[in-house]
Write a protein that holds these residues in place. Structure first.
Motif, PDB file in Angstrom:
ATOM      1  N   SER A 205       0.819  -1.206   0.000  1.00 45.21           N
ATOM      2  CA  SER A 205       0.000   0.000   0.000  1.00 45.21           C
ATOM      3  C   SER A 205       0.856   1.261   0.000  1.00 45.21           C
ATOM      4  O   SER A 205       1.710   1.437   0.873  1.00 45.21           O
ATOM      5  N   PRO A 206       0.632   2.162  -0.972  1.00 47.33           N
ATOM      6  CA  PRO A 206       1.357   3.442  -0.952  1.00 47.33           C
ATOM      7  C   PRO A 206       0.827   4.374   0.140  1.00 47.33           C
ATOM      8  O   PRO A 206       1.413   5.432   0.395  1.00 47.33           O
ATOM      9  N   PHE A 207      -0.265   3.973   0.808  1.00 49.49           N
ATOM     10  CA  PHE A 207      -0.867   4.798   1.848  1.00 49.49           C
ATOM     11  C   PHE A 207      -0.550   4.283   3.253  1.00 49.49           C
ATOM     12  O   PHE A 207      -1.025   4.830   4.247  1.00 49.49           O
ATOM     13  N   ASP A 208       0.264   3.218   3.318  1.00 50.83           N
ATOM     14  CA  ASP A 208       0.641   2.636   4.612  1.00 50.83           C
ATOM     15  C   ASP A 208       2.101   2.977   4.885  1.00 50.83           C
ATOM     16  O   ASP A 208       2.999   2.506   4.174  1.00 50.83           O
ATOM     17  N   ASN A 209       2.351   3.801   5.915  1.00 48.47           N
ATOM     18  CA  ASN A 209       3.734   4.238   6.158  1.00 48.47           C
ATOM     19  C   ASN A 209       4.631   3.115   6.661  1.00 48.47           C
ATOM     20  O   ASN A 209       5.843   3.285   6.760  1.00 48.47           O
ATOM     21  N   GLN A 210       4.037   1.950   6.962  1.00 45.86           N
ATOM     22  CA  GLN A 210       4.845   0.791   7.351  1.00 45.86           C
ATOM     23  C   GLN A 210       5.108  -0.150   6.179  1.00 45.86           C
ATOM     24  O   GLN A 210       5.751  -1.186   6.331  1.00 45.86           O
ATOM     25  N   GLY A 211       4.600   0.223   4.992  1.00 44.00           N
ATOM     26  CA  GLY A 211       4.869  -0.554   3.788  1.00 44.00           C
ATOM     27  C   GLY A 211       4.300  -1.956   3.803  1.00 44.00           C
ATOM     28  O   GLY A 211       4.921  -2.892   3.292  1.00 44.00           O
TER      29      GLY A 211
END
Length: 374
Positions: A205-211
């Motif tokens: 996800s490009p919206f998850d800062n944990q990748g």
């Protein structure tokens, strides 16, 4: 190396298949239709009725395209036969290689055209209304819905098919909640109807800062455009009309007046919207077209359900969970009904979906034949 005899047999097979296609498409009738449409298109008062003018010009463009496609393939088959004779007479191996390569290309093109002959449903020849709706998966699902909208618009652009986006509802952070657009070319419904169902995306996800890896879903609905011959009447007291101000990404105003229109069909609770025109009346008229199309599709589904009940068909809808797009940990797009797949999701999401559509149409035809024989 392929022998001259094998090449001659291959050309003979292609010629026979093309003749069958020409008969089903009724090329003689297409030429007659072309003459009539050209006469209508040249009338000085054609554009006095813009809706009819667009219908005439769109139909003429389609007929010209079909004729040119068939005639082009016919010319190539005849040329391949002639080239084979010359290569054989001159004992030219390189010319034989050229013939073999052209046969491979011809087989692909003729197979693609053959798919058109499989579109024989009641509404297959209609234009299409396509709705994209984000499903489970939060902001990733909304982003996926926008990716699918672009995919279908790019597919139409690749083919030169005119489209019009009627309504776009943007999500708060990114992507779309929903969108509805029209594909204004004959057989758009029959072609795209196999795309209906749930599409699934797996990626980092490009919206998850944990990748982290995220799975998200979006739904595609495809309905045929209603024509004057359809018995779809909607009493005024069954519709609630709401007007509102159209908006774009980030909440910026697209219009400064309340021109966007939302129609709610009270008996079925079907809701449609249109905000692409500046006029409230135009938006209401377009929304009514979409509403009638959805009611026609509902009527069609109810009739199909009755037939399935008589057959004892208890299988789930073939459209559900129909395709997976995997971007991580590997790259693949796979249709779960037809088993058709590719390792190039970038091309697919850029509109290269003809292989999936053709496989879907052939799969559906096989199901229909099996059902009619049971």
């Amino acid at each position: 190396m392929t022998t001259t005899l094998e090449l001659a047999e291959a050309i003979k097979d292609l010629d026979g298949k093309l003749r069958s296609i020409e008969a089903v498409l009724d090329v003689a009738k297409l030429r007659k239709d072309k003459a009539g449409l050209e006469e209508a298109a040249s009338a000085p008062d054609l554009w006095d009725d813009q809706a009819r003018a667009q219908q005439v010009t769109s139909r003429l463009s389609y007929v010209n395209s079909e004729i040119n496609r068939v005639e082009g393939l016919r010319g190539r088959v005849d040329d391949a036969s002639l080239l084979l004779e010359l290569a054989e007479a001159e004992d030219d191996p390189s010319a034989l290689t050229d013939v073999a390569e052209e046969i491979t290309k011809l087989r692909k093109s003729i197979d693609e055209l053959e798919v058109r002959t499989l579109l024989s449903g009641d509404y297959d020849a209609r234009e299409a209304l396509v709705s994209v709706r984000s499903g489970a998966g939060g902001v990733d699902a909304a982003d996926f819905a926008e990716m699918l909208l672009r995919m279908y618009l790019r597919w139409a652009e690749r083919h030169g098919y005119p489209t019009e986006v009627y309504d776009t509802s943007y999500a708060e952070e990114a992507g779309l909640k929903s969108a509805t657009f029209a594909v204004k070319v004959p057989y758009a419904y029959g072609t795209l109807s196999v795309e209906a169902g749930t599409h699934r995306l797996v990626r980092i996800s490009p919206f998850d800062n944990q990748g982290r890896r995220q799975t998200s879903f979006a739904a595609i609905e495809v309905v045929p455009v209603v024509e004057q011959t359809d018995d779809i009447e909607i009493p005024e007291d069954e519709i609630r009309v709401d007007v509102y101000r159209a908006s774009g990404p980030g909440g910026q105003g697209v219009n400064t007046t309340d021109s966007a229109v939302r129609l709610t069909h009270i008996p079925t609770n079907i809701v449609v919207s249109c905000q692409n025109e500046r006029s409230q009346l135009q938006n209401k008229a377009t929304a009514m077209v979409v509403l009638k199309a959805k009611l026609l599709a509902r009527k069609q589904a109810e009739e199909a359900a009755k037939i399935d009940a008589l057959r004892g068909d208890v299988a789930g809808s073939w459209g559900d969970q129909m395709r997976s797009y995997v971007l991580h940990p590997y790259q693949m797009v796979k249709d779960l009904r037809t088993e058709h797949e590719t390792g190039n999701p970038t091309a697919v999401l850029d509109g290269d979906i003809d292989g999936f559509i053709e496989a879907g149409i052939r799969w559906r035809k096989q199901r229909e034949r099996a059902a009619s024989e049971s």
